[in-house]
Scaffold this active site. Structure first.
Site, short mmCIF file in Angstrom:
data_model
loop_
_atom_site.label_atom_id
_atom_site.label_comp_id
_atom_site.label_asym_id
_atom_site.label_seq_id
_atom_site.Cartn_x
_atom_site.Cartn_y
_atom_site.Cartn_z
N LYS A 1 28.49 -39.56 7.49
CA LYS A 1 29.64 -39.33 6.57
C LYS A 1 29.60 -40.33 5.47
O LYS A 1 30.26 -40.20 4.29
CB LYS A 1 31.05 -39.49 7.24
CG LYS A 1 31.00 -38.48 8.45
CD LYS A 1 30.79 -37.13 7.87
CE LYS A 1 30.86 -35.92 9.11
NZ LYS A 1 30.22 -36.24 10.42
N TYR B 1 32.80 -27.60 21.85
CA TYR B 1 32.61 -28.66 21.07
C TYR B 1 33.03 -29.96 21.94
O TYR B 1 34.17 -30.03 22.39
CB TYR B 1 33.72 -28.58 19.83
CG TYR B 1 33.78 -29.88 19.03
CD1 TYR B 1 32.63 -30.20 18.21
CD2 TYR B 1 34.87 -30.70 19.07
CE1 TYR B 1 32.75 -31.27 17.29
CE2 TYR B 1 34.89 -31.82 18.35
CZ TYR B 1 33.79 -32.14 17.60
OH TYR B 1 33.98 -33.32 16.99
N TYR C 1 27.38 -34.86 18.75
CA TYR C 1 26.42 -34.20 17.85
C TYR C 1 24.93 -34.31 17.89
O TYR C 1 24.16 -33.50 18.17
CB TYR C 1 26.89 -34.93 16.46
CG TYR C 1 28.21 -34.59 15.96
CD1 TYR C 1 28.67 -33.45 15.22
CD2 TYR C 1 29.42 -35.13 16.24
CE1 TYR C 1 29.75 -33.00 14.92
CE2 TYR C 1 30.83 -34.96 15.68
CZ TYR C 1 30.87 -33.78 15.28
OH TYR C 1 32.33 -33.53 14.63
C1 LIG Z 1 30.17 -35.22 11.54
C2 LIG Z 1 28.80 -35.39 12.12
C3 LIG Z 1 27.78 -34.58 12.23
C4 LIG Z 1 27.85 -33.21 11.58
O1 LIG Z 1 27.70 -33.31 10.09
P1 LIG Z 1 28.23 -32.12 9.47
O2 LIG Z 1 28.24 -32.34 8.11
O3 LIG Z 1 29.83 -32.15 9.79
O4 LIG Z 1 27.88 -30.61 9.88
C5 LIG Z 1 26.71 -35.09 12.87
N1 LIG Z 1 26.55 -36.06 13.60
C6 LIG Z 1 27.66 -36.82 13.66
C7 LIG Z 1 27.33 -38.27 14.36
C8 LIG Z 1 28.84 -36.78 12.88
O5 LIG Z 1 29.81 -37.53 12.86
#
Ligand SMILES: *Cc1c(COP(=O)(O)O)cnc(C)c1O
Length: 333
Positions: free
Chosen positions: A50, A264, A290
């Site tokens: 992010k 999720y 993720y």
């Molecule tokens: C938000 C996030 C993602 C996904 O990225 P997006 O741009 O939301 O698709 C992947 N890995 C981590 C650790 C995240 O925090």
């Protein structure tokens, strides 16, 4: 692409490393050479993807004279942790709206990112039920704070609008330059696909540079068709913003949805295996929501012979390891 024309704060000071992970590749049979782009090492509290998006989003907020950031995410949101961390650094207030996507999972005492929200002095946390209209909730808070004389700015979930996705267009350019310097020819890139800004941005960057490197997304929540549609739409809008000629072909967007499991943020056996295997072979921490599920996807694709023998595959590590500490029961025997 001339990304220098877009305001940004300069949070990404250096290229994140691209590392070979030979012991991990060997543990998967040694037929494919895996490399990892370490965006888990980006600056900002505990790192992660992010930061690249917020570099552009918070610049936009400051151009608009705002003094307060409102954003949203799940109860263990890495995006919320990083938004708060950069807001703190900028001397801005930060308010979070958390969506309890899995009923009963919010606890003010929880570890992981939740603990870091408290530690960094979040101004307010509002917890809403799963399926709530998150933009509507943020707008309500915006109206309230405006009434109190604040100048709030809303960053959407995951900072996945065209402004945020520009950060991942830049990541693709950075990656190509590094690969050139390393003399490393990558055949395929794998990225996690959640709120879609990362996946969309990387595709736009690769297409815009004529890289010829296919990018596949591993879904963390939605079915394949739905996610591909969301990524494609954002990619087209982002391409237009950054000045990529022509449209982004639908074939550029590929998602795999077999690694989501029950939903999720809910653990899967293959996620646990992926997290343990990378930690125990390379000392690199993934996360349960993720990067762990995305790596489970990569592992399965390697085992199924999806990549030709000898292929060089680049995995984008988007961070998230603080969430591991909210999942101790899942990992401890
Ligand atoms: C938000 C996030 C993602 C996904 O990225 P997006 O741009 O939301 O698709 C992947 N890995 C981590 C650790 C995240 O925090």
């Amino acid at each position: 692409m001339n990304l220098a024309k877009f305001p940004r704060r300069g949070y990404v000071t250096d290229a994140t490393p691209i590392e070979a992970v030979p012991a991990f590749s060997k543990a998967l049979g040694g037929k494919v050479n895996i490399f990892i782009k370490r965006d888990d090492l980006l600056p900002g509290c505990a790192g992660g993807n992010k930061t690249r998006k917020l570099d552009f989003c918070i610049a936009d907020a400051l151009e608009k004279d705002s003094d307060t950031i409102i954003t949203c995410g799940a109860v263990q949101s890495n995006h919320c942790r990083l938004t708060l961390s950069w807001a703190v650094k900028e001397g801005m207030d930060c308010h979070l709206i958390l969506e309890e996507r899995v009923k009963g999972t919010y606890s003010p005492q929880a570890s992981g990112n939740n603990f870091l929200f408290q530690l960094m002095g979040v101004k307010s946390v509002t917890v809403v039920p799963g399926g709530s209209d998150m933009m509507g909730e943020m707008k309500k808070l915006e109206a309230k704070l405006s009434g109190e004389g604040k100048k709030p700015y809303i960053i959407p979930g995951g900072a996945s609008n065209t402004i945020g996705a520009t950060g991942y267009v830049s990541c693709a350019e950075e990656t190509l330059q590094q690969l050139f310097e390393m003399g490393l020819n990558i055949d395929h890139m794998i990225v996690p696909s959640g709120s879609a800004g990362t996946h969309a941005g990387v595709v736009v960057g690769m297409v815009g540079c004529n890289a010829g490197i296919p990018v596949s997304g591993i879904n963390v929540s939605r079915p394949k068709d739905v996610q591909e549609g969301i990524v494609h739409k954002l990619a087209q809008e982002t391409a237009e913003r950054v000045g990529v000629k022509g449209s982004i072909a639908a074939e550029e967007i590929t998602c795999f949805d077999s690694y989501v499991g029950p939903g999720y943020s809910l653990p899967t056996d293959s996620m646990v295996e992926a997290v343990k295997l990378l930690a125990s072979t390379e000392g690199i921490l993934l996360d349960p929501v993720y990067s762990g599920k995305a790596m489970a996807g990569l592992i399965d694709l390697v085992r199924k012979g999806h990549f030709p023998e000898g292929a060089n595959v680049l995995f984008l590590h988007t961070g998230g390891s603080p969430a591991l500490y909210a999942y101790l029961d899942t990992f401890m025997d």
